[in-house]
Design an enzyme around this catalytic site. Structure first.
Site, PDB file in Angstrom:
ATOM      1  N   GLU A 219      30.344  10.858   7.727  1.00  0.00           N
ATOM      2  CA  GLU A 219      30.947  11.631   6.651  1.00  0.00           C
ATOM      3  C   GLU A 219      31.356  13.037   7.059  1.00  0.00           C
ATOM      4  O   GLU A 219      30.816  14.007   6.547  1.00  0.00           O
ATOM      5  CB  GLU A 219      29.955  11.732   5.489  1.00  0.00           C
ATOM      6  CG  GLU A 219      29.381  10.406   5.071  1.00  0.00           C
ATOM      7  CD  GLU A 219      28.230  10.544   4.094  1.00  0.00           C
ATOM      8  OE1 GLU A 219      28.130   9.689   3.207  1.00  0.00           O
ATOM      9  OE2 GLU A 219      27.442  11.506   4.203  1.00  0.00           O
TER      10      GLU A 219
ATOM     11  N   ARG B 164      32.644  32.370   1.365  1.00  0.00           N
ATOM     12  CA  ARG B 164      31.707  32.040   2.430  1.00  0.00           C
ATOM     13  C   ARG B 164      31.061  33.252   3.078  1.00  0.00           C
ATOM     14  O   ARG B 164      29.952  33.169   3.591  1.00  0.00           O
ATOM     15  CB  ARG B 164      32.356  31.135   3.488  1.00  0.00           C
ATOM     16  CG  ARG B 164      32.658  29.727   2.937  1.00  0.00           C
ATOM     17  CD  ARG B 164      33.080  28.749   4.006  1.00  0.00           C
ATOM     18  NE  ARG B 164      32.015  28.428   4.935  1.00  0.00           N
ATOM     19  CZ  ARG B 164      31.918  28.883   6.168  1.00  0.00           C
ATOM     20  NH1 ARG B 164      32.860  29.678   6.668  1.00  0.00           N
ATOM     21  NH2 ARG B 164      30.904  28.566   6.935  1.00  0.00           N
TER      22      ARG B 164
ATOM     23  N   CYS C 211      35.367  43.075  -7.679  1.00  0.00           N
ATOM     24  CA  CYS C 211      34.475  44.180  -8.019  1.00  0.00           C
ATOM     25  C   CYS C 211      33.032  43.864  -7.667  1.00  0.00           C
ATOM     26  O   CYS C 211      32.176  43.700  -8.539  1.00  0.00           O
ATOM     27  CB  CYS C 211      34.633  44.537  -9.488  1.00  0.00           C
ATOM     28  SG  CYS C 211      36.216  45.326  -9.770  1.00  0.00           S
TER      29      CYS C 211
HETATM   30  C1  LIG Z   1      28.391  18.161   2.702  1.00  0.00           C
HETATM   31  C2  LIG Z   1      28.120  16.770   3.090  1.00  0.00           C
HETATM   32  C3  LIG Z   1      28.867  16.171   4.093  1.00  0.00           C
HETATM   33  C4  LIG Z   1      29.916  16.895   4.884  1.00  0.00           C
HETATM   34  O1  LIG Z   1      29.380  17.927   5.628  1.00  0.00           O
HETATM   35  P1  LIG Z   1      30.319  18.722   6.667  1.00  0.00           P
HETATM   36  O2  LIG Z   1      29.415  19.755   7.202  1.00  0.00           O
HETATM   37  O3  LIG Z   1      31.433  19.291   5.870  1.00  0.00           O
HETATM   38  O4  LIG Z   1      30.772  17.746   7.677  1.00  0.00           O
HETATM   39  C5  LIG Z   1      28.628  14.836   4.373  1.00  0.00           C
HETATM   40  N1  LIG Z   1      27.692  14.139   3.698  1.00  0.00           N
HETATM   41  C6  LIG Z   1      26.950  14.698   2.725  1.00  0.00           C
HETATM   42  C7  LIG Z   1      25.958  13.866   2.012  1.00  0.00           C
HETATM   43  C8  LIG Z   1      27.132  16.021   2.389  1.00  0.00           C
HETATM   44  O5  LIG Z   1      26.390  16.568   1.435  1.00  0.00           O
END
Ligand SMILES: *Cc1c(COP(=O)(O)O)cnc(C)c1O
Length: 430
Positions: free
Chosen positions: A289, A329, A360
């Site tokens: 992911e 960020r 602000c």
């Molecule tokens: C945020 C998240 C990601 C993606 O993370 P990156 O650092 O953007 O690659 C993948 N899986 C889960 C469950 C997340 O919470």
């Protein structure tokens, strides 16, 4: 700054073959610019590594919380990716973009009943259950709807991925997942296997974000494979899927040194295969992911410099026409970026400044200790690597409109998210 950039003969920054100064003029600032080629190349690199190292027995799911809008779901679909969603709103956006529901993975530590119902009714392919209560709730809900809930169980494998505390999620003390060490995860597995209306496809873990080396991922993979073997020993069931999460780091700033995806995939797949052999279980179907590493480096934000404030012996502030409302960020975790002047991209840096936003809040900065050529009103400031967790985290703080997102490719540009107008800001006010 030692980032590779393209500069026109006039000395202007080029993004996807487009002159950044012209983009700023045409669309106004602040402006999010996304390089389509870079996004697609990152998606392909991940997909190819699944082909190369797992013989295609896996699915890359773009973690859309990094940058979510209809167009990015369309692109992910065109590139053969699945996608992660973490809320009803992301799920809705993906479905409205025509994204195939069966390739969606639905996450969250506290999904509401309405969100779970929406996921089941629309045929989301995998719901990542975050607790035993959620497994029970899903079974009841699925029974009511006359379907079966396809689930992965999120496990907290107890890995400290050495990253910023707020973006570290694999250790025991986390709001996410079922803990391995305490036996909660095994209890959850047994519960899921016993309940009639859930189908337990496999396990999920996600150990953090902006991780620079392969070691914590390998460790997590081995721990999870060990757990799959333990599940087989205790229940006789071999789970077929393992989702290794995201969290792959990118190069925001000098000193950030992530390894290449392919090298990472090679090492992790090797570790998974070895553990599978050693434990006498088949290698699972792999899901991954990546979010940040797909869109992060593809994004650049353009601002117009306004006020310059020199405090002798203290520091010089350069203020721009955006800030924490389009990029929170820095104020969240002092994130570091590379900066340059888009209208004088080839000029040497000759001073060190603090780049401030227009909100602000004294903490509304985009960077401190930033090396830039002498900048003043009218200069176009470019902030690199803002494709992830910028637009998706933007707010209307101070009632600043959220800027548009423009996609660039081969010298052409197109709006993929319209900028807000003042009248949009009051549309929900009564
Ligand atoms: C945020 C998240 C990601 C993606 O993370 P990156 O650092 O953007 O690659 C993948 N899986 C889960 C469950 C997340 O919470």
């Amino acid at each position: 700054m030692d980032r590779k950039i393209e500069v026109s003969q006039e000395g202007h920054l080029l993004l996807g073959g487009c002159d950044a100064v012209k983009l700023a003029k045409q669309y106004g600032t602040p402006l999010y610019v996304m390089d389509e080629t870079a996004v697609r190349e990152a998606m392909r690199a991940y997909r190819q590594s699944i082909e190369e190292f797992y013989g295609g027995r896996g699915l890359i799911c773009y973690a859309s919380k990094a940058f979510a809008c209809k167009e990015i779901y369309r692109i992910a679909d065109e590139e053969g990716l699945g996608a992660d969603v973490v809320s009803g709103g992301e799920l809705y956006t993906a479905l409205k973009a025509g994204f195939p529901a069966e390739k969606l993975v639905f996450h969250g530590n506290n999904k509401t009943d309405a969100e779970l119902k929406m996921a089941l009714e629309n045929g989301v392919g995998r719901i990542v259950a975050d607790s035993i209560e959620e497994v029970e709730g899903l079974s009841a809900l699925a029974a009511e709807l006359g379907c079966e809930a396809p689930i992965l169980l999120r496990v907290t494998p107890g890995i400290d991925a050495h990253t910023h505390e707020f973006i570290r999620t694999g250790q025991i003390d986390s709001k996410f997942g079922l803990t391995l060490e305490t036996g909660e995860a095994m209890e959850g597995v047994k519960k899921a296997l016993a309940l009639p209306s859930v189908r337990l496809l496999g396990l999920h873990c996600h150990i953090g974000s902006q991780i620079m080396d392969a070691a914590p991922f390998i460790h997590a993979g081995e721990v999870m494979m060990g757990f799959i073997a333990e599940i087989k020993a205790q229940t006789g069931v071999t789970l077929a899927e393992l989702n290794l999460g995201g969290g792959f780091g990118i190069r925001y700033h000098e000193g950030d040194d992530p390894i290449a995806y392919a090298a990472y995939m090679a090492e992790v797949s090797e570790a998974i295969r070895k553990t599978a052999d050693a434990k006498g279980i088949p290698t699972p179907f792999i899901l991954m992911e990546p979010g940040r590493s797909i869109v992060g480096e593809a994004g650049t934000t353009l601002y117009t410099v306004g006020r310059r404030k020199e405090i002798p012996g203290v520091r010089t502030y350069i203020s721009v026409d955006g800030g924490m409302s389009d990029n929170p960020r820095y104020i969240l975790y002092q994130a570091k970026y590379d900066f340059l002047l888009a209208n004088r991209a080839a000029d040497r840096a000759d001073e060190t400044v603090t780049v401030a936003g227009k909100c602000c809040e004294s903490g509304d900065l985009l960077g401190e200790g930033v090396s830039l050529p002498h900048a003043g009103p009218g200069d176009i400031l470019a902030v690199c690597c803002t494709g992830a967790y910028n637009y998706s985290m933007a707010s209307n703080y101070n009632r600043n409109p959220i800027p548009p997102v423009v996609m660039v490719r081969d010298g052409e540009s197109r709006v993929i998210v319209k900028g807000q107008r003042y009248e949009d800001l009051i549309q929900y006010d009564v």
